[in-house]
Write an enzyme that holds these catalytic residues in place. Structure first.
Site, short mmCIF file in Angstrom:
data_model
loop_
_atom_site.label_atom_id
_atom_site.label_comp_id
_atom_site.label_asym_id
_atom_site.label_seq_id
_atom_site.Cartn_x
_atom_site.Cartn_y
_atom_site.Cartn_z
N GLU A 1 45.90 -14.84 31.04
CA GLU A 1 45.67 -13.42 30.76
C GLU A 1 45.34 -12.76 32.09
OE1 GLU A 1 42.97 -10.16 28.39
OE2 GLU A 1 42.05 -11.98 29.15
N ASP B 1 41.69 -17.02 29.38
CA ASP B 1 41.08 -15.68 29.30
C ASP B 1 40.78 -15.13 30.70
OD1 ASP B 1 39.77 -13.75 27.35
OD2 ASP B 1 38.06 -14.18 28.66
C1 NOJ Z 1 39.74 -10.87 27.12
C2 NOJ Z 1 39.74 -11.09 25.65
O1 NOJ Z 1 41.05 -10.94 25.16
C3 NOJ Z 1 38.77 -10.11 25.06
O2 NOJ Z 1 38.83 -10.07 23.66
C4 NOJ Z 1 37.39 -10.46 25.54
O3 NOJ Z 1 36.47 -9.49 25.09
C5 NOJ Z 1 37.34 -10.51 27.06
N1 NOJ Z 1 38.45 -11.21 27.62
C6 NOJ Z 1 36.10 -11.21 27.53
O4 NOJ Z 1 36.22 -12.58 27.28
#
Ligand code: NOJ
Length: 544
Positions: free
Chosen positions: A269, A206
């Site tokens: 990500e 993430d």
């Molecule tokens: C990215 C995640 O995909 C999202 O859903 C989340 O709110 C944020 N990161 C914070 O962790």
């Protein structure tokens, strides 16, 4: 053009990843929220779909302020989803079907209910104080700098009992971890080992580009292009709060650990332009994540010329050993069918599954869930609740999977935590399974085609000239040459073939998935046009 060493193609290069949002996949215990037993009960569906790996959004113990992205224990399972024994059973069942399982690793922040943070905020002297980012107020008593949370408002929260602010890039209940603290790094590596030892096949990481901040925490520059219809976060350019040089060493350490376990994969990500995204592959000697997520199909306007250019730019940006990937939907993004409509959702499926690089498919996109209206009293997403009116709410993409026409669409026996798509009585998995021309059937046939044609899975790609509104590329491998032509518009367009080639076979069509048939083939040979919204996968042969 980048070449692949075909002798050693790891599974994740040929594979297709399917993202499950566990709250909304399948409920097994009648609480209106999905769970691990529910996921296990649907594995035959996933295996039959033809995907290779499942990525689960977070399933760890969490107060669910950000629906699991606020973790209170990295090494457990939230009771809402099950327990560790249930997880092990799920993992075995996934592996028994020849599939892989990826977890979501959230290293940038924890929940404020995580014992690390509870200790950290208990006093300035606590040994875990430096596991998070604490600062004194600015001279005027306000926050230490101007950073804005991704969910709106200051990135700093005042803690009256210890008289300092702590940093949070997301909710106040998601304090950012201090990755400059060696002990916290060790603790996080232990988390990864915990799951790798259990047998998970990798992680989606993430907000990896957020992981470490500029050491002196300077103000971020003002974004002169910001307008009030955009998220507050974009008032500033996240120059000092994200994508710091030191982050790459952390990413390389994650990779070294994953590699020490063999055939595992790390997906980062990372939302950055191509040149900065490419750096997250690392170098051949010190690699970082296997695949920094590529969100261009989510961010791009649906226009053949624009997408053609972004494919070219992305391919050109990759390091020689860097493997591409494509994402078209997620639990954060608007549904692809809501963006482009039903007819083009079929073209999007063909695009996603025929580009060079690993595709990630988001649950529900395979049946074309489109725009879902969430009544105001049912809005749950904190991003939508904190900045209303900007269309930022993500509930629209998190509605439960409609499996069949029974009560609550076979998702649960109770009213689900979010409403179903309004058209669930007809748009559900069972209904589309019965219809050979449904979007689901198209997905199945494209996934099967990708599996049976290495040209699609690992072949090289060449963009070719095409008529207006048409995106066309060739995929080639071991003597096979495929042409993909996608009409992204609503008008009939000429079908242009590369010189000295003709069509040997129609392998797939978005319009007639059940009949990439003789009659269709004959039709094609006399009528060199693409119908509106038509996409084709053609096997080419040389014309003598
Ligand atoms: C990215 C995640 O995909 C999202 O859903 C989340 O709110 C944020 N990161 C914070 O962790």
């Amino acid at each position: 053009m980048v070449r692949v060493d075909h002798r050693q193609v790891p599974w994740w290069k040929k594979g297709v990843i399917y993202q499950i949002y566990p709250r909304s996949f399948q409920d097994s215990d009648a609480d209106g929220v999905g769970d691990l037993v529910g996921i296990k009960s649907r594995l035959d569906y996933l295996a039959s779909l033809g995907i290779d790996a499942v990525w689960l959004s977070p399933i760890y113990p969490s107060p669910m302020a950000d629906f699991g992205y606020d973790i209170a224990d990295y090494c457990g399972i939230d009771p809402m989803f099950g327990d560790l024994t249930g997880f092990d059973r799920l993992l075995s069942a996934v592996h028994a079907r020849g599939l892989r399982l990826l977890l979501d690793f959230v290293p940038n922040h924890t929940s404020d209910q995580h014992p690390w943070f509870i200790q950290s905020r208990s006093s300035r002297e606590n040994p875990k104080r430096d596991w998070y980012i604490w600062r004194d107020p600015a001279p005027d008593g306000g926050p230490p700098n101007n950073w804005i949370s991704d969910f709106g408002g200051s990135s700093w929260e005042w803690d009256a009992s210890t008289g300092q602010y702590y940093l949070h890039a997301f909710l106040t209940s998601q304090p950012d971890i201090n990755w400059r603290e060696p002990q916290v790094r060790e603790a996080m590596m232990a988390v990864l080992r915990f799951w790798l030892d259990r047998g998970v096949d990798g992680f989606r990481i993430d907000v990896l580009w957020h992981i470490i901040k500029a050491a002196t925490l300077p103000d971020n520059p003002i974004n002169a292009d910001w307008t009030p219809d955009r998220t507050q976060r974009d008032r500033l350019i996240q120059l000092h709060s994200t994508d710091q040089p030191e982050a790459h060493a952390i990413s390389a350490d994650f990779r070294a650990l994953a590699d020490s376990y063999g055939d595992r994969v790390l997906i980062g990500e990372i939302c950055l332009p191509n040149d900065r995204l490419a750096r997250w592959y690392g170098t051949a000697n010190r690699p970082q994540v296997h695949m920094p997520f590529n969100f261009q199909l989510i961010e791009s306007v649906w226009d053949a010329a624009v997408i053609r250019q972004s494919i070219a730019d992305y391919e050109a940006s990759l390091p020689e050993f860097g493997w591409p990937n494509w994402v078209i939907g997620s639990h954060d993004a608007a549904r692809i069918a809501a963006r482009v409509g039903d007819a083009q959702a079929r073209v999007a499926a063909m695009l996603l599954l025929t580009l060079r690089g690993t595709p990630t498919l988001y649950q529900g996109d395979e049946i074309g869930i489109g725009k879902v209206t969430i009544p105001p009293d049912r809005v749950r997403d904190p991003q939508g609740l904190r900045q209303p009116g900007l269309g930022l709410g993500r509930d629209r993409s998190r509605t439960p999977m409609p499996w069949d026409g029974s009560t609550h669409a076979g998702f649960s026996t109770l009213d689900p935590w979010l409403p179903l798509n309004e058209d669930w009585p007809t748009r559900n998995v069972a209904a589309q399974d019965r219809d050979a021309d449904s979007l689901l059937s198209l997905y199945r046939s494209l996934l099967a085609l990708r599996r049976s044609h290495d040209a699609l899975a690992i072949g090289e790609i060449t963009l070719v000239d095409a008529a207006e509104d048409v995106l066309a590329y060739q995929r080639r491998h071991a003597g096979e040459s495929l042409l993909i032509v996608l009409n992204l518009g609503g008008k009939t367009r000429p079908l242009m073939l590369p010189t000295k080639t003709c069509v040997a076979e129609v392998l797939a069509s978005t319009l007639l998935p059940s009949t990439a048939s003789r009659s269709h083939r004959a039709f094609r040979s006399v009528d060199n046009v693409l119908a509106p919204d038509e996409g084709l996968v053609l096997r080419l042969k040389e014309k003598h």
